[in-house]
Design an enzyme around this catalytic site. Sequence first.
Site, PDB file in Angstrom:
ATOM      1  N   ASP A  65      64.730 -22.655  45.999  1.00 23.91           N
ATOM      2  CA  ASP A  65      65.637 -22.180  47.040  1.00 23.91           C
ATOM      3  C   ASP A  65      65.816 -23.289  48.061  1.00 23.91           C
ATOM      4  O   ASP A  65      64.832 -23.922  48.480  1.00 23.91           O
ATOM      5  CB  ASP A  65      65.067 -20.929  47.710  1.00 23.91           C
ATOM      6  CG  ASP A  65      66.112 -20.214  48.547  1.00 23.91           C
ATOM      7  OD1 ASP A  65      66.927 -19.480  47.962  1.00 23.91           O
ATOM      8  OD2 ASP A  65      66.106 -20.381  49.790  1.00 23.91           O
ATOM      9  N   ASN A  73      76.077 -25.388  56.048  1.00 23.86           N
ATOM     10  CA  ASN A  73      77.424 -24.817  55.934  1.00 23.86           C
ATOM     11  C   ASN A  73      78.045 -24.584  57.304  1.00 23.86           C
ATOM     12  O   ASN A  73      79.236 -24.851  57.521  1.00 23.86           O
ATOM     13  CB  ASN A  73      77.367 -23.494  55.165  1.00 23.86           C
ATOM     14  CG  ASN A  73      77.506 -23.681  53.663  1.00 23.86           C
ATOM     15  OD1 ASN A  73      78.064 -24.662  53.197  1.00 23.86           O
ATOM     16  ND2 ASN A  73      76.991 -22.747  52.914  1.00 23.86           N
ATOM     17  N   HIS A  78      81.853 -25.734  54.256  1.00 22.71           N
ATOM     18  CA  HIS A  78      81.472 -25.328  52.904  1.00 22.71           C
ATOM     19  C   HIS A  78      81.650 -26.446  51.877  1.00 22.71           C
ATOM     20  O   HIS A  78      80.992 -26.432  50.838  1.00 22.71           O
ATOM     21  CB  HIS A  78      82.279 -24.095  52.485  1.00 22.71           C
ATOM     22  CG  HIS A  78      81.868 -22.857  53.229  1.00 22.71           C
ATOM     23  ND1 HIS A  78      80.728 -22.146  52.925  1.00 22.71           N
ATOM     24  CD2 HIS A  78      82.434 -22.217  54.279  1.00 22.71           C
ATOM     25  CE1 HIS A  78      80.609 -21.122  53.740  1.00 22.71           C
ATOM     26  NE2 HIS A  78      81.636 -21.141  54.579  1.00 22.71           N
ATOM     27  N   ASP A  82      78.988 -27.285  49.111  1.00 26.62           N
ATOM     28  CA  ASP A  82      79.290 -27.403  47.683  1.00 26.62           C
ATOM     29  C   ASP A  82      78.773 -28.723  47.123  1.00 26.62           C
ATOM     30  O   ASP A  82      78.264 -28.782  45.993  1.00 26.62           O
ATOM     31  CB  ASP A  82      80.801 -27.297  47.442  1.00 26.62           C
ATOM     32  CG  ASP A  82      81.333 -25.890  47.662  1.00 26.62           C
ATOM     33  OD1 ASP A  82      80.519 -24.952  47.782  1.00 26.62           O
ATOM     34  OD2 ASP A  82      82.564 -25.732  47.716  1.00 26.62           O
ATOM     35  N   ASP A 113      72.228 -20.358  46.893  1.00 27.10           N
ATOM     36  CA  ASP A 113      71.517 -21.637  46.885  1.00 27.10           C
ATOM     37  C   ASP A 113      70.180 -21.516  46.162  1.00 27.10           C
ATOM     38  O   ASP A 113      69.230 -22.232  46.479  1.00 27.10           O
ATOM     39  CB  ASP A 113      71.306 -22.150  48.315  1.00 27.10           C
ATOM     40  CG  ASP A 113      70.498 -21.183  49.179  1.00 27.10           C
ATOM     41  OD1 ASP A 113      70.347 -20.015  48.774  1.00 27.10           O
ATOM     42  OD2 ASP A 113      70.035 -21.593  50.258  1.00 27.10           O
TER      43      ASP A 113
END
Length: 224
Positions: A65, A73, A78, A82, A113
């Site tokens: 994680d 973010n 974003h 990504d 994630d």
Amino acid sequence: MSTLLPTLAAAAPVAAGWSVHSVWLRRQLHRARRDPLTGLPTRAAFERQAARLVARRPAVVLVIDLDGFKHLNDHHGHSAGDAVLRGTASALAELTDTLADRRGAVVARLGGDEFAAALPLPDPVAVPWLLRGLHDCLCAPLWRDGHTVSVGASIGACLTADLPAPGLSLALRRADEAMYTAKRGGGGWYVADGPAPTRSTANGRRAGRRGTHHHSAVPGGEAS
């Protein structure tokens, strides 16, 4: 013979159409089994392959994680998130390439994630080396739009040889517990200590027990 050639000629477009359709179906099935952003297998595809692996031979199952991903973010957008997810996928793919002599290794994006891996690893002595290298790789900064971005990582591991019977479900649960233990400690990696009973936590994760732990500060913000 006089009627055979016209019949074959008439059937050829139909056969060609079915061939194209079959190729299209295979491609659609392949895409459905892959995460569109990272190209890694999805959860369902991972569970099928990993279950076969752990049933045949000793393995280590990982749950990963990313820490600070929400912070990334929120502050960088974003597109930066990504890029980090794709970078994580590349690091995990390189891990399986490193273990290319051990057939059956599989990695996946479980969602958001969170990632998972199942790797043939009969010698537990290699586990700390593996986790330390993977953690360092996942936390390495990325150059994005003129500046660097980074996240931390919490990695939980379960050695299937430590379980009473090989099974992916229990291994994933123990790896998930170990991952959350690492996250509560600020990130790093943690190895589950056998098939211990689980305890629920306030946020729905399960608390792990003692294992091999390597603590690392979380770059890029607070743990997500």
